[in-house]
Design a protein around this motif. Structure first.
Motif, PDB file in Angstrom:
ATOM      1  N   SER A  62       0.849  -1.190   0.000  1.00 17.17           N
ATOM      2  CA  SER A  62       0.000   0.000   0.000  1.00 17.17           C
ATOM      3  C   SER A  62       0.885   1.239   0.000  1.00 17.17           C
ATOM      4  O   SER A  62       2.055   1.180   0.390  1.00 17.17           O
ATOM      5  N   THR A 114       0.048  -3.287  -8.089  1.00 12.14           N
ATOM      6  CA  THR A 114      -1.200  -3.848  -8.593  1.00 12.14           C
ATOM      7  C   THR A 114      -1.237  -5.343  -8.272  1.00 12.14           C
ATOM      8  O   THR A 114      -0.207  -5.954  -7.960  1.00 12.14           O
ATOM      9  N   THR A 115      -2.411  -5.930  -8.373  1.00  9.58           N
ATOM     10  CA  THR A 115      -2.527  -7.365  -8.119  1.00  9.58           C
ATOM     11  C   THR A 115      -1.648  -8.148  -9.087  1.00  9.58           C
ATOM     12  O   THR A 115      -0.963  -9.112  -8.691  1.00  9.58           O
ATOM     13  N   ARG A 127      -4.724  -3.240   1.528  1.00 11.56           N
ATOM     14  CA  ARG A 127      -5.245  -3.672   0.241  1.00 11.56           C
ATOM     15  C   ARG A 127      -6.666  -4.211   0.370  1.00 11.56           C
ATOM     16  O   ARG A 127      -7.062  -4.727   1.427  1.00 11.56           O
ATOM     17  N   ASP A 128      -7.411  -4.131  -0.745  1.00  9.74           N
ATOM     18  CA  ASP A 128      -8.767  -4.671  -0.752  1.00  9.74           C
ATOM     19  C   ASP A 128      -8.904  -5.811  -1.762  1.00  9.74           C
ATOM     20  O   ASP A 128     -10.017  -6.202  -2.118  1.00  9.74           O
ATOM     21  N   ASP A 129      -7.744  -6.359  -2.212  1.00 13.44           N
ATOM     22  CA  ASP A 129      -7.800  -7.510  -3.109  1.00 13.44           C
ATOM     23  C   ASP A 129      -7.508  -8.780  -2.318  1.00 13.44           C
ATOM     24  O   ASP A 129      -7.590  -8.793  -1.079  1.00 13.44           O
ATOM     25  N   GLU A 130      -7.146  -9.851  -2.976  1.00 11.10           N
ATOM     26  CA  GLU A 130      -6.927 -11.138  -2.321  1.00 11.10           C
ATOM     27  C   GLU A 130      -5.706 -11.140  -1.398  1.00 11.10           C
ATOM     28  O   GLU A 130      -5.519 -12.080  -0.619  1.00 11.10           O
ATOM     29  N   TYR A 131      -4.881 -10.092  -1.454  1.00  7.46           N
ATOM     30  CA  TYR A 131      -3.683 -10.015  -0.634  1.00  7.46           C
ATOM     31  C   TYR A 131      -3.842  -9.102   0.579  1.00  7.46           C
ATOM     32  O   TYR A 131      -2.864  -8.820   1.280  1.00  7.46           O
ATOM     33  N   ASN A 180      -5.614 -13.512   4.155  1.00  4.78           N
ATOM     34  CA  ASN A 180      -5.249 -12.814   2.923  1.00  4.78           C
ATOM     35  C   ASN A 180      -3.887 -12.139   3.052  1.00  4.78           C
ATOM     36  O   ASN A 180      -3.090 -12.129   2.103  1.00  4.78           O
TER      37      ASN A 180
END
Length: 374
Positions: free
Chosen positions: A124, A154-155, A201-205, A211
């Motif tokens: 982040s 980025t993812t 983060r708000d993704d899978e990581y 996560n």
């Protein structure tokens, strides 16, 4: 209390170690420029310390963006691989076993160290404000400065980084290393993914602990697929703060470090890595790891456990005899005493560390420390 337990042989993956004494990762910033290439001086340094039962190199950046300090070596270019081959050949000629520590600093860097002067990368876009990095200000000269503000990966870039770790592991094998260690401690990239302070983060990581441990899991598995799970380890630096002063440690003191790191240890157990290295805080009056945490590590991890952090032989013996650890790492004593195992065995006095020559420079304070026997 006898130090003899430190001289037991130990099985670590496929390797039979001659003693329990470890040379841990120690940044010394002596690589050749340009290119951050390991050199003959570094080969001499590691060869001198091959009396350790087990050795891990200084942090070695897996890609150009992974550098956070001037003159630290990499393991991503052909020249670097060739340079490291000098080191591994020298260590093996003395009967030593050496792993490469794979390192990415993430946000703990400066634009002057990044390709094209770009911002450092991180989980982040949160700056690191409790640490300084060492940058080059001229030939052989440098200065401590605050890290630059990072940008969030980025993812897709996170997934690319997993593969960069795997490629670095492949390079380490090509360079002749016996295995690798993943640096997941001290506020650097893998640690940044684990911590709620640095991962928004708000993704899978990001988000849940599961996560936030995903990057660790994917990197560890990818490296294990390259080198074999029995030829790798992971380093953590869990900090159990007792005062507000203790909490200033790259901003990565977790609210519940016991749960966070035991869950991380379970990830390593599932993958089956050979060892876990636990780096304890090493400043004066720093909190020690609680006995309950040490016991829980043993309960959840069947590989070997290494402890490091201002250890004396007597303290190391206590940890081994209590059943908490298998190997004991000695940092500063090994810097100043290339023959440290012999000195411990014979209770010989130790050379003091030259604190002015820790990072960068020549052979002074690096390879010129005297041994007790010629």
């Amino acid at each position: 209390m006898s130090d003899s337990v430190l001289f037991d042989s130990v099985q670590l993956g496929p390797y039979t170690l001659k003693n329990r004494i470890v040379l841990p990762p120690l940044t010394r910033s002596r690589s050749s420029q340009p290119g951050n290439v390991p050199n003959d001086l570094m080969a001499t340094y590691y060869r001198q310390r091959a009396g350790a039962g087990f050795m891990v190199t200084e942090g070695t950046q897996i890609e150009p963006r992974g550098q956070g300090y001037a003159w630290t070596p990499g393991i991503y270019s052909p020249e670097q691989v060739d340079g490291w081959r000098k080191v591994t050949d020298a260590v093996h000629a003395k009967g030593g076993i050496i792993f490469a520590q794979l390192w990415h600093v993430g946000r703990v860097s400066h634009t002057s160290l990044q390709p094209g002067g770009a911002a450092p990368v991180a989980p982040s876009a949160i700056p690191a404000d409790n640490v300084k990095v060492f940058i080059e200000t001229g030939p052989g000269q440098g200065a401590l400065v605050l890290p630059s503000a990072p940008r969030a990966l980025t993812t897709a870039e996170v997934k690319e980084l997993v593969q960069l770790y795997a490629q670095a592991a492949c390079n380490a094998l090509e360079a002749g290393f016996d295995g690798v260690e993943i640096h997941s401690a001290n506020g650097y990239l893998v640690n940044q993914f684990i911590s709620v302070h640095t991962n928004r983060r708000d993704d899978e990581y990001g988000g849940s602990l599961e996560n936030r441990l995903r990057f660790l899991r994917e990197v560890t598995q990818a490296v294990a697929d390259v080198v074999g799970k029995e030829r790798m380890g992971v380093r953590f630096a869990p900090l159990f703060a007792t005062t507000e002063e203790d909490r200033v440690y790259l901003g990565l003191v977790e609210e519940d470090p016991h749960t966070t790191y035991i869950e991380a240890v379970k990830v390593l157990e599932e993958i089956g890595v050979a060892y876990l290295s636990l780096a304890e805080a090493d400043w004066d009056n720093a909190p020690e790891l609680p006995e309950a945490f040490r016991a829980d590590v043993r309960k959840n991890f069947t590989g070997k456990v290494i402890y490091a952090g201002k250890y004396t032989p007597a303290r190391g013996v206590r940890v081994v005899e209590a059943g908490w650890g298998d190997l004991i790492a000695f940092g500063r004593p090994f810097i100043a005493n290339p023959d440290l195992p012999e000195r411990i065995a014979h209770d010989w006095p130790l050379n003091p560390v030259d604190s002015t020559a820790m990072y960068g420079g020549t052979d002074k304070g690096y390879t010129d420390y005297p041994t007790c026997q010629p």
